[in-house]
Design a protein around this motif. Sequence first.
Motif, PDB file in Angstrom:
ATOM      1  N   GLY A  94     -19.127  -6.357 -15.867  1.00 18.53           N
ATOM      2  CA  GLY A  94     -17.798  -6.802 -16.269  1.00 18.53           C
ATOM      3  C   GLY A  94     -17.723  -8.315 -16.325  1.00 18.53           C
ATOM      4  O   GLY A  94     -17.153  -8.912 -17.247  1.00 18.53           O
ATOM      5  N   CYS A  95     -18.335  -8.921 -15.334  1.00 21.54           N
ATOM      6  CA  CYS A  95     -18.363 -10.376 -15.216  1.00 21.54           C
ATOM      7  C   CYS A  95     -19.132 -10.999 -16.391  1.00 21.54           C
ATOM      8  O   CYS A  95     -18.721 -11.988 -16.981  1.00 21.54           O
ATOM      9  CB  CYS A  95     -19.057 -10.650 -13.897  1.00 21.54           C
ATOM     10  SG  CYS A  95     -19.250 -12.291 -13.466  1.00 21.54           S
ATOM     11  N   ARG A  96     -20.232 -10.356 -16.759  1.00 23.64           N
ATOM     12  CA  ARG A  96     -21.034 -10.823 -17.888  1.00 23.64           C
ATOM     13  C   ARG A  96     -20.210 -10.774 -19.181  1.00 23.64           C
ATOM     14  O   ARG A  96     -20.265 -11.674 -20.003  1.00 23.64           O
ATOM     15  CB  ARG A  96     -22.268  -9.915 -18.035  1.00 23.64           C
ATOM     16  CG  ARG A  96     -23.586 -10.667 -18.012  1.00 23.64           C
ATOM     17  CD  ARG A  96     -24.765  -9.719 -18.034  1.00 23.64           C
ATOM     18  NE  ARG A  96     -25.224  -9.389 -16.695  1.00 23.64           N
ATOM     19  CZ  ARG A  96     -25.603  -8.181 -16.291  1.00 23.64           C
ATOM     20  NH1 ARG A  96     -25.564  -7.155 -17.120  1.00 23.64           N
ATOM     21  NH2 ARG A  96     -26.015  -7.986 -15.062  1.00 23.64           N
ATOM     22  N   ASN A 117     -19.055   7.452  -7.649  1.00 21.63           N
ATOM     23  CA  ASN A 117     -17.758   7.270  -8.313  1.00 21.63           C
ATOM     24  C   ASN A 117     -17.609   5.950  -9.071  1.00 21.63           C
ATOM     25  O   ASN A 117     -16.561   5.664  -9.633  1.00 21.63           O
ATOM     26  CB  ASN A 117     -16.613   7.419  -7.291  1.00 21.63           C
ATOM     27  CG  ASN A 117     -16.731   6.426  -6.145  1.00 21.63           C
ATOM     28  OD1 ASN A 117     -17.431   5.414  -6.252  1.00 21.63           O
ATOM     29  ND2 ASN A 117     -16.051   6.698  -5.039  1.00 21.63           N
ATOM     30  N   CYS A 118     -18.681   5.118  -9.092  1.00 24.43           N
ATOM     31  CA  CYS A 118     -18.540   3.816  -9.744  1.00 24.43           C
ATOM     32  C   CYS A 118     -18.386   3.964 -11.260  1.00 24.43           C
ATOM     33  O   CYS A 118     -17.885   3.064 -11.930  1.00 24.43           O
ATOM     34  CB  CYS A 118     -19.707   2.900  -9.400  1.00 24.43           C
ATOM     35  SG  CYS A 118     -21.311   3.523  -9.941  1.00 24.43           S
ATOM     36  N   GLY A 119     -18.806   5.116 -11.801  1.00 27.51           N
ATOM     37  CA  GLY A 119     -18.645   5.350 -13.239  1.00 27.51           C
ATOM     38  C   GLY A 119     -17.182   5.297 -13.663  1.00 27.51           C
ATOM     39  O   GLY A 119     -16.856   4.773 -14.733  1.00 27.51           O
ATOM     40  N   ALA A 120     -16.306   5.816 -12.798  1.00 27.23           N
ATOM     41  CA  ALA A 120     -14.876   5.814 -13.112  1.00 27.23           C
ATOM     42  C   ALA A 120     -14.329   4.385 -13.133  1.00 27.23           C
ATOM     43  O   ALA A 120     -13.484   4.034 -13.964  1.00 27.23           O
ATOM     44  CB  ALA A 120     -14.120   6.659 -12.093  1.00 27.23           C
ATOM     45  N   VAL A 121     -14.829   3.557 -12.214  1.00 31.75           N
ATOM     46  CA  VAL A 121     -14.395   2.154 -12.176  1.00 31.75           C
ATOM     47  C   VAL A 121     -14.893   1.439 -13.428  1.00 31.75           C
ATOM     48  O   VAL A 121     -14.168   0.665 -14.065  1.00 31.75           O
ATOM     49  CB  VAL A 121     -14.943   1.446 -10.910  1.00 31.75           C
ATOM     50  CG1 VAL A 121     -14.478  -0.006 -10.875  1.00 31.75           C
ATOM     51  CG2 VAL A 121     -14.508   2.191  -9.655  1.00 31.75           C
ATOM     52  N   GLU A 122     -16.143   1.734 -13.793  1.00 31.91           N
ATOM     53  CA  GLU A 122     -16.727   1.111 -14.984  1.00 31.91           C
ATOM     54  C   GLU A 122     -15.919   1.472 -16.238  1.00 31.91           C
ATOM     55  O   GLU A 122     -15.631   0.611 -17.068  1.00 31.91           O
ATOM     56  CB  GLU A 122     -18.179   1.575 -15.148  1.00 31.91           C
ATOM     57  CG  GLU A 122     -18.806   1.120 -16.470  1.00 31.91           C
ATOM     58  CD  GLU A 122     -20.275   0.800 -16.334  1.00 31.91           C
ATOM     59  OE1 GLU A 122     -20.989   1.684 -15.836  1.00 31.91           O
ATOM     60  OE2 GLU A 122     -20.673  -0.317 -16.708  1.00 31.91           O
ATOM     61  N   THR A 123     -15.533   2.747 -16.323  1.00 35.69           N
ATOM     62  CA  THR A 123     -14.753   3.183 -17.484  1.00 35.69           C
ATOM     63  C   THR A 123     -13.418   2.449 -17.551  1.00 35.69           C
ATOM     64  O   THR A 123     -13.028   1.938 -18.607  1.00 35.69           O
ATOM     65  CB  THR A 123     -14.489   4.711 -17.396  1.00 35.69           C
ATOM     66  OG1 THR A 123     -15.766   5.371 -17.319  1.00 35.69           O
ATOM     67  CG2 THR A 123     -13.728   5.217 -18.601  1.00 35.69           C
ATOM     68  N   ALA A 124     -12.741   2.367 -16.403  1.00 34.38           N
ATOM     69  CA  ALA A 124     -11.435   1.708 -16.365  1.00 34.38           C
ATOM     70  C   ALA A 124     -11.556   0.226 -16.729  1.00 34.38           C
ATOM     71  O   ALA A 124     -10.764  -0.309 -17.519  1.00 34.38           O
ATOM     72  CB  ALA A 124     -10.819   1.863 -14.974  1.00 34.38           C
ATOM     73  N   LEU A 125     -12.600  -0.424 -16.190  1.00 35.57           N
ATOM     74  CA  LEU A 125     -12.785  -1.852 -16.455  1.00 35.57           C
ATOM     75  C   LEU A 125     -13.153  -2.084 -17.922  1.00 35.57           C
ATOM     76  O   LEU A 125     -12.651  -3.020 -18.571  1.00 35.57           O
ATOM     77  CB  LEU A 125     -13.882  -2.389 -15.512  1.00 35.57           C
ATOM     78  CG  LEU A 125     -14.177  -3.881 -15.566  1.00 35.57           C
ATOM     79  CD1 LEU A 125     -12.914  -4.693 -15.295  1.00 35.57           C
ATOM     80  CD2 LEU A 125     -15.251  -4.249 -14.550  1.00 35.57           C
TER      81      LEU A 125
END
Lengths: 117, 142
Positions: free
Chosen positions: A60-62, A20-28
Motif C-alpha cells: 500500500g505504501c509503495r 486474514n490479511c487478504g481482507a485488509v489488502e482488498t479493503a486498502l
Amino acid sequence: MASLKGVPLLELQGDIDHSNCGAVETALSEILNDGAQVVLLDFSRVTYLDSGGICVLLSGCRRARDSGWLGVIDPNQNVRRLLEIVGLLVDPGFRVFDDRPAAEAALSGALSQEEET
Amino acid sequence: MTASLPPEIHRAIKVGASTACLAEIRRFVEEVGVEVALDLERIFDLKVAVSEACANAVEHAGCDAMSLDVCARLQARRLTFTVTDTGLFRPPSPRWDRVSSRGLGLPLMVALMDEVTFVRTPGGGTAVSLSVLLDRDMSPPA
C-alpha cells in the motif's frame, strides 16, 4: 467507510495475520483504486501483526508513495517495533501517529500546504 | 524469582497445516512464554517468529490435510520452539516472493530471535528451530 477530515480511515482490530490479511489488502486496494492519495489505518485495537499484514502495508505504501502516504494511528509498542525492523518507519510513503488528533494535525498541515502552493 | 522457574519443560502441539491454525499456535507460544516468565515483549517476538515459521511450513505443505508439529523445550535456560512440517522442501521462488510475504518472514525470525536454524528432516520435511536465551536481558546478580 469511516474518514478523518475527508481522508479514508480503515478501522482494524484483533490479530492481523496470514489468515486474514487478504481482507485488509482488498479493503486498502479498493480505497487506493478509488484515487485516494492518503489513507489512514487505525491500529489502536490491533493486537498482533505478522509479515502477512506487514506486506499489505508495504505494498500500500509503495502505491501511495508517489503522490501521498499511508498513515497508521496508535500501533501498540510491539507492532511499532516490527514496523521499525522492516524499515517502514523511515519510508517516505509511511507515517505513524500516536493518536487521531496527531493524524488530524498532520492532515491540516498537508491541506494548508496545498493551499499555499 | 529465577529459582521458582521450571528448570526444564517440554510441550508440543500438532495442528493442521493451515493459516487458520496460526492463532492456536500463538496461544500455545503465549502459554509457554508465561510459564517460563518471559516478559511480554519477548513473548510477542516468539509469537511472530513461530507464526512466521508455521506460515512458511503451510506453504511447503501445500494442502490442509498435512499437519505441523510445534514443540517447545526449555533446557539450560534456552527456550526453543521447533516447527516441523512433512511437506516437500521448496526453494524460495523469486516470482512467488514478489506477491507473497515469504521474503519478509525469514528476516523477521532472524531479527527477533537469538538463534534460528533450519534442518531438512529425513522424510523431506523441514524443521525450523527458534531460540531465545532467558538470561540475555537479565541484570547481573547483586
